[in-house]
Design a protein around this motif. Structure first.
Motif, PDB file in Angstrom:
ATOM      1  N   HIS A  82      -5.517  11.740  31.636  1.00  0.00           N
ATOM      2  CA  HIS A  82      -6.382  10.572  31.526  1.00  0.00           C
ATOM      3  C   HIS A  82      -7.829  11.044  31.529  1.00  0.00           C
ATOM      4  O   HIS A  82      -8.191  11.917  32.322  1.00  0.00           O
ATOM      5  CB  HIS A  82      -6.127   9.599  32.669  1.00  0.00           C
ATOM      6  CG  HIS A  82      -6.746   8.264  32.456  1.00  0.00           C
ATOM      7  ND1 HIS A  82      -8.082   8.030  32.679  1.00  0.00           N
ATOM      8  CD2 HIS A  82      -6.218   7.102  32.009  1.00  0.00           C
ATOM      9  CE1 HIS A  82      -8.352   6.775  32.396  1.00  0.00           C
ATOM     10  NE2 HIS A  82      -7.239   6.178  32.000  1.00  0.00           N
TER      11      HIS A  82
ATOM     12  N   MET B 273      -1.761   6.048  27.927  1.00  0.00           N
ATOM     13  CA  MET B 273      -1.095   5.032  28.738  1.00  0.00           C
ATOM     14  C   MET B 273      -0.252   5.712  29.810  1.00  0.00           C
ATOM     15  O   MET B 273       0.355   6.747  29.559  1.00  0.00           O
ATOM     16  CB  MET B 273      -0.189   4.150  27.880  1.00  0.00           C
ATOM     17  CG  MET B 273      -0.936   3.219  26.963  1.00  0.00           C
ATOM     18  SD  MET B 273       0.157   2.041  26.151  1.00  0.00           S
ATOM     19  CE  MET B 273       0.565   0.947  27.496  1.00  0.00           C
TER      20      MET B 273
ATOM     21  N   ALA C  28       6.254  -2.172  28.927  1.00  0.00           N
ATOM     22  CA  ALA C  28       5.926  -2.879  27.685  1.00  0.00           C
ATOM     23  C   ALA C  28       7.177  -3.330  26.942  1.00  0.00           C
ATOM     24  O   ALA C  28       7.120  -4.247  26.127  1.00  0.00           O
ATOM     25  CB  ALA C  28       5.077  -1.990  26.780  1.00  0.00           C
TER      26      ALA C  28
ATOM     27  N   SER D   1      -3.904   1.084  22.878  1.00  0.00           N
ATOM     28  CA  SER D   1      -4.407   1.391  24.215  1.00  0.00           C
ATOM     29  C   SER D   1      -5.901   1.702  24.171  1.00  0.00           C
ATOM     30  O   SER D   1      -6.347   2.531  23.380  1.00  0.00           O
ATOM     31  CB  SER D   1      -3.653   2.584  24.786  1.00  0.00           C
ATOM     32  OG  SER D   1      -4.242   3.005  25.983  1.00  0.00           O
TER      33      SER D   1
ATOM     34  N   ARG E  16       0.073   9.802  25.022  1.00  0.00           N
ATOM     35  CA  ARG E  16      -0.745   9.347  23.897  1.00  0.00           C
ATOM     36  C   ARG E  16      -0.001   9.690  22.612  1.00  0.00           C
ATOM     37  O   ARG E  16       0.911  10.521  22.603  1.00  0.00           O
ATOM     38  CB  ARG E  16      -2.116  10.003  23.914  1.00  0.00           C
ATOM     39  CG  ARG E  16      -2.064  11.480  23.577  1.00  0.00           C
ATOM     40  CD  ARG E  16      -3.462  12.068  23.399  1.00  0.00           C
ATOM     41  NE  ARG E  16      -3.333  13.519  23.392  1.00  0.00           N
ATOM     42  CZ  ARG E  16      -4.010  14.337  24.161  1.00  0.00           C
ATOM     43  NH1 ARG E  16      -4.896  13.868  25.003  1.00  0.00           N
ATOM     44  NH2 ARG E  16      -3.816  15.631  24.095  1.00  0.00           N
TER      45      ARG E  16
ATOM     46  N   GLU F 271       3.348   1.961  32.289  1.00  0.00           N
ATOM     47  CA  GLU F 271       2.878   0.931  31.356  1.00  0.00           C
ATOM     48  C   GLU F 271       3.722   0.916  30.082  1.00  0.00           C
ATOM     49  O   GLU F 271       4.071  -0.153  29.574  1.00  0.00           O
ATOM     50  CB  GLU F 271       1.422   1.182  30.980  1.00  0.00           C
ATOM     51  CG  GLU F 271       0.441   0.981  32.107  1.00  0.00           C
ATOM     52  CD  GLU F 271      -0.970   1.395  31.715  1.00  0.00           C
ATOM     53  OE1 GLU F 271      -1.889   0.643  32.063  1.00  0.00           O
ATOM     54  OE2 GLU F 271      -1.140   2.444  31.069  1.00  0.00           O
ATOM     55  N   LEU F 272       4.042   2.089  29.565  1.00  0.00           N
ATOM     56  CA  LEU F 272       4.871   2.153  28.354  1.00  0.00           C
ATOM     57  C   LEU F 272       6.268   1.610  28.626  1.00  0.00           C
ATOM     58  O   LEU F 272       6.831   0.890  27.805  1.00  0.00           O
ATOM     59  CB  LEU F 272       4.958   3.591  27.839  1.00  0.00           C
ATOM     60  CG  LEU F 272       3.746   4.090  27.079  1.00  0.00           C
ATOM     61  CD1 LEU F 272       3.824   5.589  26.851  1.00  0.00           C
ATOM     62  CD2 LEU F 272       3.601   3.370  25.755  1.00  0.00           C
TER      63      LEU F 272
ATOM     64  N   HIS G 247       1.947  -0.077  21.479  1.00  0.00           N
ATOM     65  CA  HIS G 247       1.141  -0.109  22.701  1.00  0.00           C
ATOM     66  C   HIS G 247       0.304   1.160  22.832  1.00  0.00           C
ATOM     67  O   HIS G 247      -0.868   1.093  23.229  1.00  0.00           O
ATOM     68  CB  HIS G 247       2.020  -0.310  23.937  1.00  0.00           C
ATOM     69  CG  HIS G 247       2.321  -1.746  24.215  1.00  0.00           C
ATOM     70  ND1 HIS G 247       1.464  -2.579  24.876  1.00  0.00           N
ATOM     71  CD2 HIS G 247       3.397  -2.499  23.896  1.00  0.00           C
ATOM     72  CE1 HIS G 247       1.981  -3.783  24.962  1.00  0.00           C
ATOM     73  NE2 HIS G 247       3.162  -3.764  24.364  1.00  0.00           N
ATOM     74  N   ALA G 248       0.885   2.297  22.516  1.00  0.00           N
ATOM     75  CA  ALA G 248       0.127   3.548  22.586  1.00  0.00           C
ATOM     76  C   ALA G 248      -1.028   3.520  21.584  1.00  0.00           C
ATOM     77  O   ALA G 248      -2.112   4.036  21.857  1.00  0.00           O
ATOM     78  CB  ALA G 248       1.042   4.742  22.317  1.00  0.00           C
TER      79      ALA G 248
ATOM     80  N   ASN H 266      -7.927   3.409  26.057  1.00  0.00           N
ATOM     81  CA  ASN H 266      -8.318   4.786  26.359  1.00  0.00           C
ATOM     82  C   ASN H 266      -7.533   5.804  25.545  1.00  0.00           C
ATOM     83  O   ASN H 266      -7.641   6.998  25.778  1.00  0.00           O
ATOM     84  CB  ASN H 266      -8.125   5.091  27.843  1.00  0.00           C
ATOM     85  CG  ASN H 266      -9.024   4.259  28.713  1.00  0.00           C
ATOM     86  OD1 ASN H 266     -10.178   4.025  28.371  1.00  0.00           O
ATOM     87  ND2 ASN H 266      -8.505   3.785  29.818  1.00  0.00           N
ATOM     88  N   SER H 267      -6.713   5.346  24.629  1.00  0.00           N
ATOM     89  CA  SER H 267      -5.826   6.190  23.830  1.00  0.00           C
ATOM     90  C   SER H 267      -4.750   6.865  24.654  1.00  0.00           C
ATOM     91  O   SER H 267      -3.989   7.660  24.139  1.00  0.00           O
ATOM     92  CB  SER H 267      -6.608   7.255  23.050  1.00  0.00           C
ATOM     93  OG  SER H 267      -7.497   6.632  22.168  1.00  0.00           O
TER      94      SER H 267
END
Length: 160
Positions: free
Chosen positions: A129, A95, A103, A90, A141, A99-100, A86-87, A92-93
């Motif tokens: 971010h 998370m 997941a 992502s 990230r 969210e992590l 997931h990372a 936007n690189s």
């Protein structure tokens, strides 16, 4: 600046993912589809599916073994593997922690321990971010070494 990968060999922090294995795999899949070969024909009622399923299971075990050569054995499946993937994908690189944790399919306390482990082992790091200024949320990230390791695993998995 080059750094050492998990195998001790020098690795570039900005490793380029070779598209050759991916393109080869796509091309082979297209050829099989064009020839009328699908997973359904492979496992049709006219054939005994057990040898095919056993061969598939053996391939999955081999892929896991190859991943273990690059990543720690703790990271080749389960919540940690899901978080790393997931990372990686992502947009936007980065998370959010939430969210992590979401997941994975494990309780959040377990997922959080895995997140801390990934950070401790140098695969993930806290990040800002790129467009948010809210300091209440924590973002993660992949580290440069984490990205290189994961890309090596993905390249190996996509090779035929």
């Amino acid at each position: 600046m080059a750094s050492n990968g998990p195998d001790g060999l020098p690795r570039s922090a900005e490793s380029e993912l070779s598209l050759r294995p991916i393109l080869c795999r796509i091309e082979n899949a297209q050829k099989r589809r064009a020839a009328g070969f699908t997973a359904e024909t492979k496992l049709s009622a006219h054939n005994d599916p057990q040898p095919i399923l056993k061969a598939g299971a053996a391939e999955l075990l081999e892929m896991r073994r190859r991943r273990e050569r690059i990543l720690s054995p703790d990271l080749v499946d389960g919540p940690s593997w899901v978080m790393l993937l997931h990372a990686y994908v992502s947009p936007n690189s980065v998370m959010m922690t939430k969210e992590l944790l979401n997941a994975t399919s494990v309780p959040q306390t377990t997922a959080f321990r895995w997140l801390q482990y990934l950070e401790q082992e140098g695969y993930l790091e806290k990040a800002e971010h790129p467009s948010l200024t809210d300091n209440r949320a924590t973002f993660y990230r992949l580290t440069p070494d984490g990205r290189v390791s994961l890309e090596r695993v993905l390249e190996d998995m996509l090779r035929e």
